[in-house]
Structure formats: structure tokens, C-alpha cells
Enzyme design. Structure first.
Site, PDB file in Angstrom:
ATOM      1  N   THR A 120       0.818  -1.209   0.000  1.00  0.00           N
ATOM      2  CA  THR A 120       0.000   0.000   0.000  1.00  0.00           C
ATOM      3  C   THR A 120       0.855   1.263   0.000  1.00  0.00           C
ATOM      4  O   THR A 120       1.980   1.258   0.508  1.00  0.00           O
ATOM      5  CB  THR A 120      -0.895  -0.013   1.259  1.00  0.00           C
ATOM      6  N   GLU A 122       0.291   3.604   1.886  1.00  0.00           N
ATOM      7  CA  GLU A 122       0.288   4.121   3.261  1.00  0.00           C
ATOM      8  C   GLU A 122       1.617   3.912   3.971  1.00  0.00           C
ATOM      9  O   GLU A 122       1.851   4.523   5.026  1.00  0.00           O
ATOM     10  CB  GLU A 122      -0.815   3.454   4.082  1.00  0.00           C
ATOM     11  N   TYR A 147      -1.918  -0.650  11.045  1.00  0.00           N
ATOM     12  CA  TYR A 147      -2.074  -1.318   9.738  1.00  0.00           C
ATOM     13  C   TYR A 147      -0.899  -0.985   8.818  1.00  0.00           C
ATOM     14  O   TYR A 147      -0.224  -1.882   8.294  1.00  0.00           O
ATOM     15  CB  TYR A 147      -3.397  -0.911   9.066  1.00  0.00           C
ATOM     16  N   LYS A 151       2.166  -3.361   7.266  1.00  0.00           N
ATOM     17  CA  LYS A 151       2.445  -3.541   5.827  1.00  0.00           C
ATOM     18  C   LYS A 151       3.886  -3.125   5.517  1.00  0.00           C
ATOM     19  O   LYS A 151       4.573  -3.777   4.728  1.00  0.00           O
ATOM     20  CB  LYS A 151       1.460  -2.712   4.987  1.00  0.00           C
TER      21      LYS A 151
HETATM   22  P1  NAD Z   1      -9.749  -7.306   2.207  1.00  0.00           P
HETATM   23  O1  NAD Z   1      -9.769  -7.030   3.673  1.00  0.00           O
HETATM   24  O2  NAD Z   1     -10.955  -6.999   1.397  1.00  0.00           O
HETATM   25  O3  NAD Z   1      -9.413  -8.843   1.951  1.00  0.00           O
HETATM   26  C1  NAD Z   1      -8.414  -9.516   2.665  1.00  0.00           C
HETATM   27  C2  NAD Z   1      -8.578 -11.016   2.392  1.00  0.00           C
HETATM   28  O4  NAD Z   1      -7.502 -11.692   3.068  1.00  0.00           O
HETATM   29  C3  NAD Z   1      -9.893 -11.601   2.936  1.00  0.00           C
HETATM   30  O5  NAD Z   1     -10.457 -12.476   1.990  1.00  0.00           O
HETATM   31  C4  NAD Z   1      -9.454 -12.356   4.180  1.00  0.00           C
HETATM   32  O6  NAD Z   1     -10.292 -13.467   4.488  1.00  0.00           O
HETATM   33  C5  NAD Z   1      -8.052 -12.814   3.782  1.00  0.00           C
HETATM   34  N1  NAD Z   1      -7.202 -13.077   4.953  1.00  0.00           N
HETATM   35  C6  NAD Z   1      -7.020 -12.268   6.034  1.00  0.00           C
HETATM   36  N2  NAD Z   1      -6.163 -12.881   6.901  1.00  0.00           N
HETATM   37  C7  NAD Z   1      -5.781 -14.052   6.336  1.00  0.00           C
HETATM   38  C8  NAD Z   1      -4.886 -15.083   6.731  1.00  0.00           C
HETATM   39  N3  NAD Z   1      -4.237 -15.037   7.903  1.00  0.00           N
HETATM   40  N4  NAD Z   1      -4.725 -16.129   5.899  1.00  0.00           N
HETATM   41  C9  NAD Z   1      -5.400 -16.205   4.720  1.00  0.00           C
HETATM   42  N5  NAD Z   1      -6.252 -15.255   4.291  1.00  0.00           N
HETATM   43  C10 NAD Z   1      -6.443 -14.181   5.094  1.00  0.00           C
HETATM   44  O7  NAD Z   1      -8.466  -6.539   1.651  1.00  0.00           O
HETATM   45  P2  NAD Z   1      -8.254  -5.805   0.247  1.00  0.00           P
HETATM   46  O8  NAD Z   1      -8.756  -4.428   0.357  1.00  0.00           O
HETATM   47  O9  NAD Z   1      -8.688  -6.698  -0.843  1.00  0.00           O
HETATM   48  O10 NAD Z   1      -6.646  -5.707   0.242  1.00  0.00           O
HETATM   49  C11 NAD Z   1      -5.869  -6.745  -0.348  1.00  0.00           C
HETATM   50  C12 NAD Z   1      -4.412  -6.362  -0.289  1.00  0.00           C
HETATM   51  O11 NAD Z   1      -4.207  -5.143  -0.989  1.00  0.00           O
HETATM   52  C13 NAD Z   1      -3.891  -6.122   1.135  1.00  0.00           C
HETATM   53  O12 NAD Z   1      -2.589  -6.628   1.212  1.00  0.00           O
HETATM   54  C14 NAD Z   1      -3.891  -4.602   1.276  1.00  0.00           C
HETATM   55  O13 NAD Z   1      -2.912  -4.194   2.184  1.00  0.00           O
HETATM   56  C15 NAD Z   1      -3.558  -4.190  -0.144  1.00  0.00           C
HETATM   57  N6  NAD Z   1      -4.029  -2.874  -0.585  1.00  0.00           N
HETATM   58  C16 NAD Z   1      -5.345  -2.538  -0.458  1.00  0.00           C
HETATM   59  C17 NAD Z   1      -5.792  -1.312  -0.957  1.00  0.00           C
HETATM   60  C18 NAD Z   1      -7.250  -0.897  -0.877  1.00  0.00           C
HETATM   61  O14 NAD Z   1      -7.581   0.214  -1.267  1.00  0.00           O
HETATM   62  N7  NAD Z   1      -8.155  -1.749  -0.415  1.00  0.00           N
HETATM   63  C19 NAD Z   1      -4.874  -0.433  -1.567  1.00  0.00           C
HETATM   64  C20 NAD Z   1      -3.526  -0.814  -1.654  1.00  0.00           C
HETATM   65  C21 NAD Z   1      -3.116  -2.035  -1.181  1.00  0.00           C
HETATM   66  O1  DAU Z   2      -4.141   3.911   0.444  1.00  0.00           O
HETATM   67  C1  DAU Z   2      -4.359   2.536   0.371  1.00  0.00           C
HETATM   68  C2  DAU Z   2      -5.198   2.084   1.548  1.00  0.00           C
HETATM   69  O2  DAU Z   2      -6.524   2.526   1.283  1.00  0.00           O
HETATM   70  C3  DAU Z   2      -5.172   0.573   1.752  1.00  0.00           C
HETATM   71  O3  DAU Z   2      -3.880   0.198   2.125  1.00  0.00           O
HETATM   72  C4  DAU Z   2      -6.165   0.143   2.837  1.00  0.00           C
HETATM   73  O4  DAU Z   2      -6.209  -1.265   2.906  1.00  0.00           O
HETATM   74  C5  DAU Z   2      -7.541   0.672   2.458  1.00  0.00           C
HETATM   75  O5  DAU Z   2      -8.463   0.365   3.491  1.00  0.00           O
HETATM   76  C6  DAU Z   2      -7.480   2.179   2.245  1.00  0.00           C
HETATM   77  O6  DAU Z   2      -7.194   2.868   3.500  1.00  0.00           O
HETATM   78  P1  DAU Z   2      -7.984   4.200   3.945  1.00  0.00           P
HETATM   79  O7  DAU Z   2      -7.884   4.291   5.407  1.00  0.00           O
HETATM   80  O8  DAU Z   2      -7.577   5.345   3.099  1.00  0.00           O
HETATM   81  O9  DAU Z   2      -9.472   3.759   3.452  1.00  0.00           O
HETATM   82  P2  DAU Z   2     -10.916   3.905   4.113  1.00  0.00           P
HETATM   83  O10 DAU Z   2     -11.880   3.392   3.093  1.00  0.00           O
HETATM   84  O11 DAU Z   2     -10.987   3.338   5.472  1.00  0.00           O
HETATM   85  O12 DAU Z   2     -11.076   5.485   4.230  1.00  0.00           O
HETATM   86  C7  DAU Z   2     -10.893   6.367   3.104  1.00  0.00           C
HETATM   87  C8  DAU Z   2     -10.979   7.797   3.628  1.00  0.00           C
HETATM   88  O13 DAU Z   2     -12.332   8.062   4.021  1.00  0.00           O
HETATM   89  C9  DAU Z   2     -10.142   8.054   4.867  1.00  0.00           C
HETATM   90  O14 DAU Z   2      -9.640   9.389   4.806  1.00  0.00           O
HETATM   91  C10 DAU Z   2     -11.131   7.912   6.034  1.00  0.00           C
HETATM   92  C11 DAU Z   2     -12.414   8.433   5.419  1.00  0.00           C
HETATM   93  N1  DAU Z   2     -13.678   7.823   5.932  1.00  0.00           N
HETATM   94  C12 DAU Z   2     -13.769   6.479   6.045  1.00  0.00           C
HETATM   95  C13 DAU Z   2     -14.948   5.887   6.463  1.00  0.00           C
HETATM   96  C14 DAU Z   2     -15.066   4.383   6.604  1.00  0.00           C
HETATM   97  C15 DAU Z   2     -14.759   8.652   6.204  1.00  0.00           C
HETATM   98  O15 DAU Z   2     -14.690   9.895   6.084  1.00  0.00           O
HETATM   99  N2  DAU Z   2     -15.941   8.070   6.601  1.00  0.00           N
HETATM  100  C16 DAU Z   2     -16.073   6.730   6.741  1.00  0.00           C
HETATM  101  O16 DAU Z   2     -17.181   6.271   7.112  1.00  0.00           O
END
Ligand code: NAD
Ligand code: DAU
Length: 334
Positions: A120, A122, A147, A151
Site C-alpha cells: 500500500t 500508506e 495497519y 504492511k
Molecule cells: P480485504 O480485507 O478486502 O481482503 C483480505 C482477504 O484476506 C480476505 O479475503 C481475508 O479473508 C483474507 N485473509 C485475512 N487474513 C488471512 C490469513 N491469515 N490467511 C489467509 N487469508 C487471510 O483486503 P483488500 O482491500 O482486498 O486488500 C488486499 C491487499 O491489498 C492487502 O494486502 C492490502 O494491504 C492491499 N491494498 C489494499 C488497498 C485498498 O484500497 N483496499 C490499496 C492498496 C493495497
Molecule cells: O491507500 C491505500 C489504503 O486505502 C489501503 O492500504 C487500505 O487497505 C484501504 O483500506 C485504504 O485505506 P484508507 O484508510 O484510506 O481507506 P478507508 O476506506 O478506510 O477510508 C478512506 C478515507 O475516508 C479516509 O480518509 C477515512 C475516510 N472515511 C472512512 C470511512 C469508513 C470517512 O470519512 N468516513 C467513513 O465512514
């Protein structure tokens, strides 16, 4: 090619598996997923007969060793992914994101299997709103939350396994994803499903924070470019020039629902809330020729809203428990 996808029942992992099955039918996919609260087998239901699904933990070294021994490459998405949860209880983040990654690294090292590590933006901390620069591959690590620190730790393990043990790994650090199959705890799906339920969207604090939004399919097409042609040991930043402040995103969603632009609540801010993320993806674009397909954020958002309207049975079972968890964590309307 035989590919192990960890976390394939989560948001980005499930979209990656769908994209792979569609665009690369020759790839044999095995998903390893613990099915935590964030994992959902329903996300893979329509392609269940085209993949192998293994229910298990990435920290289970014997299971991981067996699975990694049978594939050509691993793409590691599995993680605890939500910042708010990491503030309430950091332990699962240490266990899965750090110890789980260690377990995978030891297995790919033993079996000499290609590994791609999903991370990420972050890990770089945050930027001032008026900072003219963006994160790049050489930005120093400075994570803010449990978190992002977990990472960052996992990224460091990968880098050291490349240098010390010759593991054939690449890394990518992506910005905020949006699209189908994202858990309703996250910002965009939370507001969409609130509005479907006629509940006002909830903005943390003043809502000036900026996130650099990318469609999940663009993230995943970049991951495939890196798997195909990325340089071993190299980190690639993935982003699609999608900076928006949180208030504007809430207002786009309100407009899409035909509601007044100010029909939202300000709620308790997140402690340590990162102000701004911004990605410079020049390396990925110039070296590997990657370009995003989704260039119009509002269009991508409209399609995402439509997906949540059409797939209520997918998200409904999680909605009440998710909102209750926010209330027990102390969220209050300001
Ligand atoms: P998510 O929370 O939607 O999914 C995570 C998945 O991992 C789930 O299916 C969960 O069951 C599985 N999991 C958790 N712990 C586990 C374990 N111990 N063993 C096996 N499986 C396990 O997450 P996401 O948003 O799809 O993120 C996926 C990856 O991308 C993560 O590594 C996250 O850090 C990274 N990432 C996410 C974002 C974002 O915007 N969501 C952005 C950049 C990077
Ligand atoms: O930048 C990549 C990251 O983006 C990933 O690594 C994380 O897994 C993913 O969860 C995401 O992190 P954020 O903390 O940025 O995402 P989130 O969806 O939790 O929040 C996005 C922004 O919105 C953040 O500034 C917090 C704000 N927020 C979030 C929620 C849930 C609100 O204002 N209201 C809300 O209800």
C-alpha cells in the site's frame, strides 16, 4: 502457469481472480483464504468451477509449504486491511501481515517460486495538501497506523529475502481502490449502502483528507504487468492520478442518488488520520508501459453504485454488524 493467490476471497484478490480467469484462461488459479470477516466465498461463486479454493491461514507453515510447492508463482493479497480495525486491535495485523508474510517468504524461498507482494501507499505516511510532490519508489517509509506499520514491516521482510536469500520477488504499493466486492466497512461502499438504506453518509472530521482513487481492475492489470515483466527486487507504485478529497467523494455519491450535496453528517475523526496520499506511477508507466483503463472517476463510481444496488444480497449480511462496530468504537455525529 499455476498460480497461488492468497486473500482471493477479499476485495482486490477476488477481482484479481475474476480478471485472471477472464483474460488468462490458461492460468490455473488456487486461492488460499482464511475467510475472516472480510473474506466472502460468494465473491468467487460465479467462477467456483474454474478455480481451486483452499480454506486456510497463510501463517499455517505446513499448509503454505505444501501449496507453494505445487505452483509456479504466488501473488500475496491476504491481509488485515482496515485502518480503523487496526486502531481497535492491532494484534491480527501483526499476526497476518507480518508473521503470515514471513511464512510465505520461507516457502517461496524453499521451493524457489516467483513471488509478488501486494502493498500500500500508506507505508510512506502522508503528504501536506499543498505538497507539489507525490510518493515514488524512493520515498522513505514513515507509516502512521498499526495497519500501515504492519504492511511496511512485511515489505521490509520481502526486500531482505530478495537480497539475503535470492528470492525472486517484486513488490507493488498501490493507492485507494474502489469497485465491486469491497467490504461495506470501507469509505465508498459504506456511503453507497447507507444511502440505499436512506441513512446519511458519514464523513470523518472535516473531510479535507485526500485519497488517490484507482479502479480495482486497473490495480490488477498493473499487477499482471509486474508479474510478467517486472524486475526482480523492484518496487513499483501503482496509481491512476485520481486525487479527490473525501467531502467531494461523498458529494459525488449524494448527487448520483439525486440527494442534496450537503445531506451528510460529520462524525468523530480517525485518530492519527493521514491527510493526503498521492502516487507518482512514472516508473510503472515508462518501464512496463502500463496505463489505467478507468480515467473517469465519476463514471467508475456510478458503475460501482450500480453494482451495490444490483448485489444487495452480497453486502446485506455484513451491513448491520459493521455499523454496530463503528458505534461501539465510539463514532458519534459531531
Ligand atoms: P480485504 O480485507 O478486502 O481482503 C483480505 C482477504 O484476506 C480476505 O479475503 C481475508 O479473508 C483474507 N485473509 C485475512 N487474513 C488471512 C490469513 N491469515 N490467511 C489467509 N487469508 C487471510 O483486503 P483488500 O482491500 O482486498 O486488500 C488486499 C491487499 O491489498 C492487502 O494486502 C492490502 O494491504 C492491499 N491494498 C489494499 C488497498 C485498498 O484500497 N483496499 C490499496 C492498496 C493495497
Ligand atoms: O491507500 C491505500 C489504503 O486505502 C489501503 O492500504 C487500505 O487497505 C484501504 O483500506 C485504504 O485505506 P484508507 O484508510 O484510506 O481507506 P478507508 O476506506 O478506510 O477510508 C478512506 C478515507 O475516508 C479516509 O480518509 C477515512 C475516510 N472515511 C472512512 C470511512 C469508513 C470517512 O470519512 N468516513 C467513513 O465512514
Amino acid at each position: 502457469m499455476r498460480l497461488l493467490v492468497t486473500g482471493g476471497a477479499g476485495f482486490i484478490g477476488a477481482n484479481f481472480v475474476h480478471q485472471t480467469v477472464t483474460r488468462r484462461p490458461g492460468v490455473q488459479v488456487t486461492v488460499l483464504d482464511k475467510l475472516t470477516y472480510a473474506g466472502n466465498r460468494a465473491s468467487l461463486a460465479s467462477i467456483a468451477d474454474r478455480i481451486e479454493f483452499v480454506h486456510g491461514d497463510i501463517a499455517d507453515t505446513a499448509l503454505v509449504d505444501r501449496l507453494v510447492g505445487g505452483v509456479d508463482a504466488v501473488v500475496h493479497f491476504a491481509a488485515e486491511s482496515h485502518n480503523d480495525n487496526s486502531l481497535a486491535d492491532p494484534w491480527p495485523f501483526i499476526q497476518t501481515n507480518i508473521v503470515g508474510t514471513y511464512s510465505l517468504l520461507q516457502a517461496v524461498r524453499r521451493h524457489q517460486v516467483r513471488y509478488h507482494h501486494i502493498s500500500t501507499d500508506e507505508v510512506y505516511g502522508d503528504l501536506a495538501l499543498d505538497d507539489p510532490t507525490a510518493f515514488s519508489e524512493v520515498t522513505p517509509y514513515n507509516p502512521s497506523s498499526p495497519y500501515s506499520a504492519s504492511k511496511a514491516s512485511s515489505d521490509m521482510l520481502v526486500r531482505s529475502w530478495v537480497r539475503s536469500f535470492g528470492v525472486r520477488a517484486t513488490l507493488s504499493n498501490c493507492s485507494n481502490n474502489y469497485g465491486p466486492f469491497q467490504h461495506v466497512e470501507k469509505f465508498i461502499p459504506r456511503q453507497i449502502t447507507n444511502l440505499i438504506d436512506d441513512v446519511r453518509p458519514r464523513l470523518y472530521g472535516a473531510g479535507h483528507q485526500v485519497r488517490d482513487w484507482i479502479h480495482v481492475d486497473d490495480h490488477n492489470s498493473a499487477v499482471w504487468e509486474i508479474l510478467d515483466r517486472g524486475r526482480i527486487g523492484q518496487t513499483y507504485l501503482i496509481g491512476a492520478d485520481g486525487e479527490r478529497d473525501n467531502k467531494s467523494v461523498v458529494q459525488f455519491i449524494l448527487e448520483a442518488f439525486g440527494r442534496d450535496r450537503d445531506d451528510f453528517d460529520h462524525v468523530t475523526d480517525r485518530p492519527g488520520h493521514d491527510l493526503r496520499y498521492a502516487i507518482d506511477s512514472t516508473l510503472l508507466r515508462t518501464e512496463l508501459g502500463w496505463e489505467p483503463e478507468y480515467r473517469d472517476f465519476r463514471k467508475g463510481l456510478d458503475a460501482t453504485i450500480e453494482w451495490y444496488r444490483d448485489n444487495e444480497s452480497w453486502w446485506r449480511p455484513q451491513k448491520d454488524a459493521t455499523e454496530r462496530a463503528y458505534v461501539s468504537a465510539g463514532e458519534k455525529v459531531l
